[in-house]
Design an enzyme around this catalytic site. Structure first.
Site: not given
Ligand code: BGC
Length: 369
Positions: A157, A160, A313
């Site tokens: 998903d 990931e 994030e």
């Molecule tokens: C997230 C992804 C994202 C990636 C880069 C991962 O930890 O689960 O959704 O695309 O980081 O930001």
């Protein structure tokens, strides 16, 4: 902090590589790659603030990158036709180096949502005045062929995770992408895409509604904040659809703090509250005319910016597991900041007029509009 809108645009532009790629997070080693998912949301947000050239160079870079690796598509489709998931050697990867090469260290690369998102973002770029380049047309066709052949195959998903399942959020991204590019597909491929656009929503309705709301994946009763994608922006469900309304209610109840968690039981960096998901919910509130609720979330996001206006994030509050927070800090270092996708979603949620979505209610055997 009205300034964060301007600052966010500056940050996105500042970190764009000369190639046109956007790293997910410039100072966080595992994220010094360009993801189709993150990168497209960044380019899309830049299009909304009139930065057409920066957005265009991302789409050009990404189209070349996909075309360079499109020799893999036949094998992936063949494996899928025999009931196997494509592996790393056969799938189109979810992230690339800033020069457009595949990463060398192991990664869960089979993720389809980024490819759907890319089509959706590129279509938006073209509709707001981006020039239709030859490589865009080719990339649109190759990716559409790939998605039409693979959408029913389980993949990781957008977080990931859970590669053995189908996920409504991924299906919604595939739906939104294919629908957005129909007009640029040759007749036979457009026909195929139309069939997917009729069948896919039926699969979502039949397989992923429990107690009146959507669930994050097959076999789970839980919601995930990524279910917001079903209506906003991919328009698989109408924003007023009762199933969507019930899903949002459950997201509010289970995942909302000051910000928004991904899902209950998340342990990545302890499972804190995500900036980009708070922005997503704020965007939804604004579309619903709930300006106060939207402002509250935007205020929370603004409070997470550091002195340089950089957004992380996630924020380690309301954690599922302190122990996992420590584990990840030790393994990968402090939480990624700035995360470009956080800034992109803040821009989308914060613009003076709410960003519209493609809205389309779902009926049995509905023809695609
Ligand atoms: C997230 C992804 C994202 C990636 C880069 C991962 O930890 O689960 O959704 O695309 O980081 O930001």
């Amino acid at each position: 902090m009205g300034d964060l809108l301007r600052k966010s645009t500056e940050i996105l532009k500042k970190y764009q590589a000369r190639t046109g790629a956007f790293p997910a997070a410039p100072y966080f080693p595992p994220y010094r790659y360009v993801w189709l998912r993150d990168g497209t949301f960044v380019a899309w947000a830049l299009d909304w603030v009139g930065e057409r050239e920066a957005a265009g160079s991302f789409y050009t870079f990404m189209s070349h990158t996909v075309l360079k690796h499109s020799y893999k598509i036949e094998n992936a489709l063949e494996r899928a036709s025999k009931g196997h998931s494509p592996d790393d050697a056969t799938c189109l990867h979810t992230r690339y180096t800033l020069d457009g090469e595949e990463g060398v260290e192991p990664w869960g690369n089979f993720q389809l949502d980024g490819y759907g998102t890319f089509l959706w973002g590129l279509a938006h770029h073209l509709r707001v005045g981006g020039k239709l380049r030859e490589e865009y047309k080719k990339a649109i066709c190759e990716i559409s062929r790939y998605l039409c052949g693979l959408w029913k195959v389980p993949c990781l998903d957008c977080w990931e995770e859970r590669g053995d399942r189908l996920h409504p959020s991924t299906l919604a991204a595939v739906y939104g992408g294919l629908k957005a590019v129909l007009e640029w597909l040759p007749p036979d491929l457009a026909e195929k895409a139309r069939e997917v656009l009729v069948e896919l929503p039926q699969v979502v309705r039949a397989g992923f509604v429990v107690d009146g709301h959507l669930v994050k994946e097959s076999g789970s009763p839980e919601v995930d904040a990524n279910l917001l994608w079903l209506a906003v922006p991919y328009g698989l469900l109408d924003i007023e659809d009762p199933v969507f309304a019930a899903t949002v209610q459950k997201i509010e109840k289970d995942l909302r703090g000051g910000g928004v968690k991904r899902y209950r039981g998340d342990t990545f960096y302890g499972g804190g509250e995500w900036v980009l998901l708070a922005a997503w919910l704020a965007w939804y509130y604004r579309l619903k005319g709930k300006e106060e609720e939207g402002k509250e979330l935007l205020g929370w996001i603004e409070a997470q910016a550091d002195e340089e206006g950089q957004l992380p994030e996630q924020v380690p509050v309301n954690l599922t597991s302190e122990e996992h927070y420590r584990y990840w800090v030790e393994r990968w270092g402090p939480i990624a900041r700035p995360l470009l996708w956080s800034h992109a979603m803040y821009i989308a949620a914060r613009l003076p007029a709410p960003v519209p979505v493609v809205s389309c209610s779902l009926h049995q055997n509905q023809k695609v509009c």
